[in-house]
Design a protein around this motif. Structure first.
Motif, PDB file in Angstrom:
ATOM      1  N   SER A   4       0.840  -1.198   0.000  1.00  0.00           N
ATOM      2  CA  SER A   4       0.000   0.000   0.000  1.00  0.00           C
ATOM      3  C   SER A   4       0.867   1.237   0.000  1.00  0.00           C
ATOM      4  O   SER A   4       1.985   1.220   0.500  1.00  0.00           O
ATOM      5  CB  SER A   4      -0.897  -0.013   1.239  1.00  0.00           C
ATOM      6  OG  SER A   4      -1.565   1.206   1.334  1.00  0.00           O
ATOM      7  N   ASN A   5       0.336   2.310  -0.571  1.00  0.00           N
ATOM      8  CA  ASN A   5       1.111   3.556  -0.484  1.00  0.00           C
ATOM      9  C   ASN A   5       0.553   4.493   0.586  1.00  0.00           C
ATOM     10  O   ASN A   5       0.872   5.661   0.604  1.00  0.00           O
ATOM     11  CB  ASN A   5       1.253   4.227  -1.852  1.00  0.00           C
ATOM     12  CG  ASN A   5      -0.003   4.905  -2.318  1.00  0.00           C
ATOM     13  OD1 ASN A   5      -1.087   4.556  -1.881  1.00  0.00           O
ATOM     14  ND2 ASN A   5       0.135   5.863  -3.181  1.00  0.00           N
ATOM     15  N   LEU A   6      -0.260   3.949   1.477  1.00  0.00           N
ATOM     16  CA  LEU A   6      -0.676   4.714   2.652  1.00  0.00           C
ATOM     17  C   LEU A   6       0.367   4.528   3.756  1.00  0.00           C
ATOM     18  O   LEU A   6       1.040   3.507   3.802  1.00  0.00           O
ATOM     19  CB  LEU A   6      -2.033   4.212   3.149  1.00  0.00           C
ATOM     20  CG  LEU A   6      -3.252   4.458   2.267  1.00  0.00           C
ATOM     21  CD1 LEU A   6      -4.455   3.794   2.892  1.00  0.00           C
ATOM     22  CD2 LEU A   6      -3.497   5.920   2.061  1.00  0.00           C
ATOM     23  N   GLU A   7       0.447   5.525   4.641  1.00  0.00           N
ATOM     24  CA  GLU A   7       1.394   5.398   5.752  1.00  0.00           C
ATOM     25  C   GLU A   7       0.814   4.545   6.864  1.00  0.00           C
ATOM     26  O   GLU A   7       1.528   3.841   7.565  1.00  0.00           O
ATOM     27  CB  GLU A   7       1.747   6.780   6.288  1.00  0.00           C
ATOM     28  CG  GLU A   7       2.693   7.523   5.371  1.00  0.00           C
ATOM     29  CD  GLU A   7       2.854   8.971   5.766  1.00  0.00           C
ATOM     30  OE1 GLU A   7       2.416   9.345   6.869  1.00  0.00           O
ATOM     31  OE2 GLU A   7       3.413   9.730   4.972  1.00  0.00           O
ATOM     32  N   VAL A   8      -0.480   4.673   7.036  1.00  0.00           N
ATOM     33  CA  VAL A   8      -1.171   3.927   8.082  1.00  0.00           C
ATOM     34  C   VAL A   8      -2.296   3.144   7.421  1.00  0.00           C
ATOM     35  O   VAL A   8      -3.110   3.718   6.700  1.00  0.00           O
ATOM     36  CB  VAL A   8      -1.754   4.881   9.149  1.00  0.00           C
ATOM     37  CG1 VAL A   8      -2.467   4.089  10.230  1.00  0.00           C
ATOM     38  CG2 VAL A   8      -0.660   5.735   9.739  1.00  0.00           C
ATOM     39  N   ILE A   9      -2.333   1.854   7.630  1.00  0.00           N
ATOM     40  CA  ILE A   9      -3.386   1.042   7.028  1.00  0.00           C
ATOM     41  C   ILE A   9      -4.611   1.091   7.929  1.00  0.00           C
ATOM     42  O   ILE A   9      -4.516   0.793   9.120  1.00  0.00           O
ATOM     43  CB  ILE A   9      -2.920  -0.431   6.869  1.00  0.00           C
ATOM     44  CG1 ILE A   9      -1.581  -0.508   6.144  1.00  0.00           C
ATOM     45  CG2 ILE A   9      -3.974  -1.265   6.154  1.00  0.00           C
ATOM     46  CD1 ILE A   9      -1.595  -0.031   4.728  1.00  0.00           C
ATOM     47  N   ASN A  79       3.653   2.660   2.576  1.00  0.00           N
ATOM     48  CA  ASN A  79       4.232   3.892   2.021  1.00  0.00           C
ATOM     49  C   ASN A  79       5.118   3.611   0.805  1.00  0.00           C
ATOM     50  O   ASN A  79       6.247   4.092   0.712  1.00  0.00           O
ATOM     51  CB  ASN A  79       5.010   4.634   3.111  1.00  0.00           C
ATOM     52  CG  ASN A  79       5.069   6.114   2.848  1.00  0.00           C
ATOM     53  OD1 ASN A  79       4.415   6.607   1.930  1.00  0.00           O
ATOM     54  ND2 ASN A  79       5.836   6.820   3.629  1.00  0.00           N
TER      55      ASN A  79
END
Lengths: 104, 153
Positions: A4-9, A79
């Motif tokens: 994922s390219n989110l910092e927090v899932i 990230n």
């Protein structure tokens, strides 16, 4: 393996960090595709051959990053970022990197 | 002298071919982009990094879309002329616009097959692919990626 390219899932908690993991590949186009691209350069439009080539290359970079993450014992890479750079005429480097973590 | 004449004729033939085919392909592409953008208008693409707490918790998957697109011969010639005077290069503006919208659409298509309704943290990356020995920038690659929140039935 979650990528994922989110910092927090959302809904998950990071319980362990393993640091940076990366994968890269350098690809060059071949002559047949180059001729087709030459024709397309006159008429304009999408270069399907190149699109596929770069897509495959990017998938391989992600695959290498995943392998590295698995080797460290992580179960997710967060990230994730991609970058492209041309090394020489006709060859490009596709690079993917992220942070390997263990999610609860 | 004769060889020189042939070269000039060849150049004009390429210009004319580039002008007509380029215009035709661009119009066709814009039509398809507008049509598909309307189709996926309910799929929100959001550029913030973290998912707000108000969002329901859903599984997240990385979705990507990319396209390599080339400018036609006529527009390349126009752009070359433009570099003498400076200013807006409209020939390349439409090229980049088309490429970006197409890449985002492909990402949305992938997300919609996964049954997602929101994409977070979208990043767009543009790189130029030099095409021939002269090193002219003729084609660009646009790559869009983000995290889709997937509905599970």
């Amino acid at each position: 393996m979650l990528i994922s390219n989110l910092e927090v899932i959302p809904g998950k908690v990071i319980i362990e960090h393993f640091g940076l993991v990366q994968g890269s590949t350098v690809r060059s186009k071949h002559v047949g595709r180059d001729i087709m691209a030459g024709i397309k350069n006159i008429f304009g439009g999408e270069l399907v051959g190149y699109t596929e080539l770069l897509q495959e290359a990017r998938e391989e970079a992600v695959e290498r990053m995943k392998q590295q993450a698995q080797a460290t014992g992580a179960n997710a890479v967060v990230n994730v970022r991609f970058s492209t750079s041309s090394v020489t005429q006709g060859a490009a480097e596709l690079f993917a990197y992220g942070s390997a973590v263990t999610l609860e | 002298m004769e060889q020189f004449q042939y070269q000039i004729i060849f150049f004009f033939v390429l210009l004319i071919l580039g002008y007509f085919f380029g215009r035709y392909f661009e119009k066709k592409h814009y039509k398809s982009i507008i049509k598909r953008e309307a189709k996926y208008s309910n799929l929100a693409v959001i550029a913030i990094k973290t998912v707000p707490l108000s969002e329901p918790v859903k599984p997240s998957i990385l979705v990507t879309g990319s396209v390599v697109i080339s400018v036609d011969y006529f527009k390349r010639f126009l752009a070359m002329l433009r570099t003498l005077l400076g200013g807006r290069v409209t020939a390349y503006e439409t090229l980049l616009d088309r490429a970006r919208r197409e890449a985002i659409l492909r990402m949305k298509e992938e997300a919609s097959t996964l049954n997602a309704d929101k994409i977070f943290n979208i990043k767009i990356e543009t790189s130029s692919i030099s095409n021939n020995a002269s090193g002219n920038i003729g084609s660009v690659e646009v790559f869009a990626y983000g995290t889709a929140l997937v509905n599970v039935n």
